[in-house]
Design a protein around this motif. Structure first.
Motif, PDB file in Angstrom:
ATOM      1  N   ASP A  68       0.730  -1.268   0.119  1.00 14.38           N
ATOM      2  CA  ASP A  68      -0.091   0.072   0.020  1.00 14.38           C
ATOM      3  C   ASP A  68       0.799   1.267   0.215  1.00 14.38           C
ATOM      4  OD1 ASP A  68      -2.082  -1.340   0.298  1.00 14.38           O
ATOM      5  OD2 ASP A  68      -3.189  -1.047   1.549  1.00 14.38           O
ATOM      6  N   ILE A  69       1.711   1.515   0.503  1.00 15.42           N
ATOM      7  CA  ILE A  69       2.920   2.458   1.112  1.00 15.42           C
ATOM      8  C   ILE A  69       3.479   2.565   0.146  1.00 15.42           C
ATOM      9  CG2 ILE A  69       4.640   3.445   2.011  1.00 15.42           C
ATOM     10  CD1 ILE A  69       3.614   1.617   5.028  1.00 15.42           C
ATOM     11  N   ALA A  70       3.868   1.797  -0.934  1.00 18.41           N
ATOM     12  CA  ALA A  70       4.935   1.809  -2.297  1.00 18.41           C
ATOM     13  C   ALA A  70       3.854   2.020  -3.509  1.00 18.41           C
ATOM     14  CB  ALA A  70       5.111  -0.024  -2.436  1.00 18.41           C
ATOM     15  N   SER A  71       3.011   1.803  -3.330  1.00 20.01           N
ATOM     16  CA  SER A  71       2.123   2.035  -4.270  1.00 20.01           C
ATOM     17  C   SER A  71       0.830   3.657  -4.185  1.00 20.01           C
ATOM     18  CB  SER A  71       0.672   0.624  -4.452  1.00 20.01           C
ATOM     19  OG  SER A  71       1.287  -0.387  -5.140  1.00 20.01           O
ATOM     20  N   PHE A  72      -0.112   3.389  -3.020  1.00 20.56           N
ATOM     21  CA  PHE A  72      -0.588   4.646  -2.892  1.00 20.56           C
ATOM     22  C   PHE A  72      -0.504   6.026  -1.820  1.00 20.56           C
ATOM     23  CE2 PHE A  72      -3.126   0.660  -3.134  1.00 20.56           C
ATOM     24  CZ  PHE A  72      -3.856   0.847  -3.588  1.00 20.56           C
ATOM     25  N   GLY A  73       0.638   5.759  -1.308  1.00 17.85           N
ATOM     26  CA  GLY A  73       2.049   6.704  -0.582  1.00 17.85           C
ATOM     27  C   GLY A  73       1.118   6.743   1.082  1.00 17.85           C
ATOM     28  N   HIS A  74       0.681   5.143   1.319  1.00 19.33           N
ATOM     29  CA  HIS A  74      -0.373   5.923   2.478  1.00 19.33           C
ATOM     30  C   HIS A  74      -0.847   3.805   2.133  1.00 19.33           C
ATOM     31  CE1 HIS A  74      -3.799   6.186   0.493  1.00 19.33           C
ATOM     32  NE2 HIS A  74      -4.431   5.664   0.919  1.00 19.33           N
ATOM     33  N   TRP A  75      -0.821   3.952   4.550  1.00 19.47           N
ATOM     34  CA  TRP A  75      -1.708   2.479   4.567  1.00 19.47           C
ATOM     35  C   TRP A  75      -2.574   2.782   4.093  1.00 19.47           C
ATOM     36  CZ3 TRP A  75      -1.786   0.648  10.558  1.00 19.47           C
ATOM     37  CH2 TRP A  75      -1.940  -0.304  10.171  1.00 19.47           C
ATOM     38  N   ARG A  76      -3.309   1.993   3.924  1.00 20.81           N
ATOM     39  CA  ARG A  76      -5.102   2.112   3.955  1.00 20.81           C
ATOM     40  C   ARG A  76      -5.713   0.641   4.847  1.00 20.81           C
ATOM     41  NH1 ARG A  76      -7.214  -0.889  -1.262  1.00 20.81           N
ATOM     42  NH2 ARG A  76      -5.342  -2.639  -0.921  1.00 20.81           N
ATOM     43  N   TRP A  77      -5.410   1.130   6.483  1.00 22.64           N
ATOM     44  CA  TRP A  77      -5.477   0.308   7.511  1.00 22.64           C
ATOM     45  C   TRP A  77      -6.646   0.054   7.264  1.00 22.64           C
ATOM     46  CZ3 TRP A  77      -8.995   2.183  10.767  1.00 22.64           C
ATOM     47  CH2 TRP A  77      -9.537   3.636  10.898  1.00 22.64           C
ATOM     48  N   ALA A  78      -7.900   0.989   7.164  1.00 24.57           N
ATOM     49  CA  ALA A  78      -9.357   0.528   6.936  1.00 24.57           C
ATOM     50  C   ALA A  78      -9.641  -1.182   6.752  1.00 24.57           C
ATOM     51  CB  ALA A  78     -10.720   1.411   6.452  1.00 24.57           C
ATOM     52  N   ALA A  79      -8.966  -1.151   4.863  1.00 25.08           N
ATOM     53  CA  ALA A  79      -9.111  -2.434   4.575  1.00 25.08           C
ATOM     54  C   ALA A  79      -8.311  -3.433   5.188  1.00 25.08           C
ATOM     55  CB  ALA A  79      -8.559  -2.299   3.094  1.00 25.08           C
ATOM     56  N   SER A  80      -7.409  -3.391   6.342  1.00 23.63           N
ATOM     57  CA  SER A  80      -6.807  -3.969   6.248  1.00 23.63           C
ATOM     58  C   SER A  80      -7.151  -4.624   7.835  1.00 23.63           C
ATOM     59  CB  SER A  80      -5.254  -3.928   7.344  1.00 23.63           C
ATOM     60  OG  SER A  80      -3.714  -3.372   6.401  1.00 23.63           O
ATOM     61  N   MET A  81      -7.946  -3.528   8.211  1.00 27.57           N
ATOM     62  CA  MET A  81      -8.721  -4.473   8.818  1.00 27.57           C
ATOM     63  C   MET A  81      -9.932  -4.897   9.248  1.00 27.57           C
ATOM     64  SD  MET A  81      -7.375  -3.327  12.939  1.00 27.57           S
ATOM     65  CE  MET A  81      -8.786  -3.486  13.419  1.00 27.57           C
ATOM     66  N   HIS A  82     -10.609  -4.718   8.005  1.00 24.01           N
ATOM     67  CA  HIS A  82     -11.158  -6.001   7.705  1.00 24.01           C
ATOM     68  C   HIS A  82     -11.386  -6.896   7.119  1.00 24.01           C
ATOM     69  CE1 HIS A  82     -14.782  -6.278   5.100  1.00 24.01           C
ATOM     70  NE2 HIS A  82     -14.506  -7.270   4.513  1.00 24.01           N
ATOM     71  N   ASP A  83      -9.927  -7.433   6.937  1.00 24.13           N
ATOM     72  CA  ASP A  83      -9.401  -8.608   6.434  1.00 24.13           C
ATOM     73  C   ASP A  83      -8.657  -9.284   7.533  1.00 24.13           C
ATOM     74  OD1 ASP A  83      -8.725  -7.383   3.701  1.00 24.13           O
ATOM     75  OD2 ASP A  83      -7.251  -6.770   3.589  1.00 24.13           O
ATOM     76  N   ILE A  84      -8.455  -8.785   8.736  1.00 27.40           N
ATOM     77  CA  ILE A  84      -8.498  -9.298  10.119  1.00 27.40           C
ATOM     78  C   ILE A  84      -9.068  -9.559  10.259  1.00 27.40           C
ATOM     79  CG2 ILE A  84      -7.350  -9.254  11.886  1.00 27.40           C
ATOM     80  CD1 ILE A  84      -4.616  -6.942  10.940  1.00 27.40           C
ATOM     81  N   LEU A  85     -10.253  -9.006  11.319  1.00 29.44           N
ATOM     82  CA  LEU A  85     -11.484  -9.564  11.331  1.00 29.44           C
ATOM     83  C   LEU A  85     -12.145 -10.267  10.236  1.00 29.44           C
ATOM     84  CD1 LEU A  85     -13.502  -5.836  11.804  1.00 29.44           C
ATOM     85  CD2 LEU A  85     -12.065  -7.491  13.692  1.00 29.44           C
ATOM     86  N   ASN A  86     -11.995 -10.523   9.087  1.00 28.51           N
ATOM     87  CA  ASN A  86     -12.629 -11.316   8.403  1.00 28.51           C
ATOM     88  C   ASN A  86     -12.188 -13.191   8.942  1.00 28.51           C
ATOM     89  OD1 ASN A  86     -14.412 -11.110   6.772  1.00 28.51           O
ATOM     90  ND2 ASN A  86     -13.320  -9.544   5.430  1.00 28.51           N
ATOM     91  N   THR A  87     -10.245 -13.321   8.444  1.00 37.49           N
ATOM     92  CA  THR A  87      -9.522 -13.439   8.661  1.00 37.49           C
ATOM     93  C   THR A  87     -10.271 -14.579  10.827  1.00 37.49           C
ATOM     94  OG1 THR A  87      -7.662 -13.050   7.604  1.00 37.49           O
ATOM     95  CG2 THR A  87      -7.318 -14.700   8.844  1.00 37.49           C
TER      96      THR A  87
END
Length: 107
Positions: A68-87
């Protein structure tokens, strides 16, 4: 920006299975939880399989954060939280059911 090997692997798995990324998170979390329980001969009420699922979820999200940081310049933390909750949803449910005796044969 070039797609990382990790992102390429994830896209290949999505393409090969026909499943959504959300579904794959659910399956990976459940598979890691159950496989760890069997491989280490730990009961479902043990924290060890659940911690293995957390470790895999966090490792995957650390790689996503890097990308995310390499591609967008920032971390998409909400998407990561979503993924962690799903997992972790089903491993958490099974752990709690086993701990509170609902799954009686899950020693």
């Amino acid at each position: 920006m070039e797609t990382s090997a990790f992102q390429s692997l994830k896209l290949a798995v999505v393409s090969a299975t026909g499943l959504s990324k959300d579904a794959l998170h659910v399956y990976v979390g459940l598979a890691v939880f159950l496989a760890t329980s069997v491989a280490l001969r730990k009961p479902l009420r043990s924290a060890v399989p659940w911690l293995a699922a957390i470790a895999v979820a966090l490792a995957g999200e650390a790689l996503d954060m890097r990308d995310d940081i390499a591609s967008f310049g920032h971390w998409r933390w909400a998407a990561s939280m979503h993924d962690i909750l799903n997992t972790l949803f089903w491993p958490t449910v099974l752990l709690l059911l086993a701990k509170f005796g609902v799954l009686r044969n899950a020693k």
